[in-house]
Design an enzyme around this catalytic site. Sequence first.
Site, PDB file in Angstrom:
ATOM      1  N   GLN A   1       3.752   2.177  -1.533  1.00  0.00           N
ATOM      2  CA  GLN A   1       2.309   2.052  -1.718  1.00  0.00           C
ATOM      3  C   GLN A   1       1.895   0.610  -2.030  1.00  0.00           C
ATOM      4  O   GLN A   1       0.923   0.362  -2.743  1.00  0.00           O
ATOM      5  CB  GLN A   1       1.840   2.995  -2.825  1.00  0.00           C
ATOM      6  CG  GLN A   1       1.794   4.449  -2.408  1.00  0.00           C
ATOM      7  CD  GLN A   1       0.802   4.706  -1.279  1.00  0.00           C
ATOM      8  OE1 GLN A   1      -0.221   4.027  -1.163  1.00  0.00           O
ATOM      9  NE2 GLN A   1       1.103   5.674  -0.434  1.00  0.00           N
ATOM     10  N   SER A   2       2.604  -0.342  -1.465  1.00  0.00           N
ATOM     11  CA  SER A   2       2.323  -1.748  -1.720  1.00  0.00           C
ATOM     12  C   SER A   2       0.941  -2.161  -1.210  1.00  0.00           C
ATOM     13  O   SER A   2       0.643  -2.047  -0.016  1.00  0.00           O
ATOM     14  CB  SER A   2       3.394  -2.617  -1.052  1.00  0.00           C
ATOM     15  OG  SER A   2       3.009  -3.971  -1.022  1.00  0.00           O
TER      16      SER A   2
END
Length: 353
Positions: free
Chosen positions: A92-93
């Site tokens: 989920q960068s």
Amino acid sequence: MKLLSRVGYQAPHWAAHLTHPEHGRVLLAHLPTPVMPWPCAALMDLGVQWSIKRDDMTGFELSGNKARKLEFLMAEALACGHDSVVTIGGLQSNHCRATAAAARLVGLEPHLVLLARDSLATSGDVGLQGNLLLSRLLSTRLHLFPASEYWRLGGDLRALNLALGVVTERLRSQGLKPYVIAAGGTAPVATWGYISAVKELLEQLKNTCPFDHIVVAAGTGGTVAGLALGCRLAGLGVQVHALNVQHSPEEYVRVVREEVRALGSTPQRDGDVYEWLRVHSAAGAGYGVSSPEQLAFICEVASSTGVVLDHIYSGKALYFFCQHARADPADFRGKRILFWHTGGQFALSTQEQ
């Protein structure tokens, strides 16, 4: 000037001694972002007066602090004739999502190296939530890197960039010419994004600084390196607090010191990092892991102020800063504090349960 133009860059006069970005910048972000009073009830018992800088409003696909850094990184990628971009982060960068969007906007193919649990890395089924949805809509090439291998490499910032190197060599062997962006977009040239942000803030405040403290979430070092160094060089007289959500404070200071040294800043001229930056741990139970208390705090801030924080960076930063302030109340009682919102709201959809 229009978005997506590559233009020259004029450094602020107070940063003239630093190594300037050779290739200018690409105008990706919607700037300036608002700075405004913030009726946040956190630390009300200490009489804190909050304001907020809304870098969650730098764009949509590009929203968050990474947009400022990517302006300089994409300019270098274009100037040096690259055909693609590769970077690394968690599933989920925010950085990876923003990099994919920036690459597509300037006509480069995005490749993301994403750390994943071994089972997910094997199956390839990472889903369509949050930042992953946007990255996949952008037809980004995803390269899943097993978490066990990351920990075998050391489980730190160096390990991230070693993993990035493995995929980069694979892309080169396929005939691509990828522009390599380190974890979080942390690179000396990208540090100019937040040196410029300090100049922007000063212009908004009419060259005065009414704040005693600036509080910001910290991950890989580039944002804080530019922000803290810029505040120091511009003479704001404000204490910058970095709330480190991932690595040890000592490791974080080492990265910041390396970044500013690479720009030409020296302790003899500008002072040491410890003189103009305080780093506090905000990892809690671990990177990306939120407690029920932290999620309730984010909900309370949203419902009372209309500002949504995320559970990985900005929400944790404010939550743990408040704990730090209450442990040392004399330093913060009645103070004026600017919270620098770095975005990240897309990942909140992973917390639906």
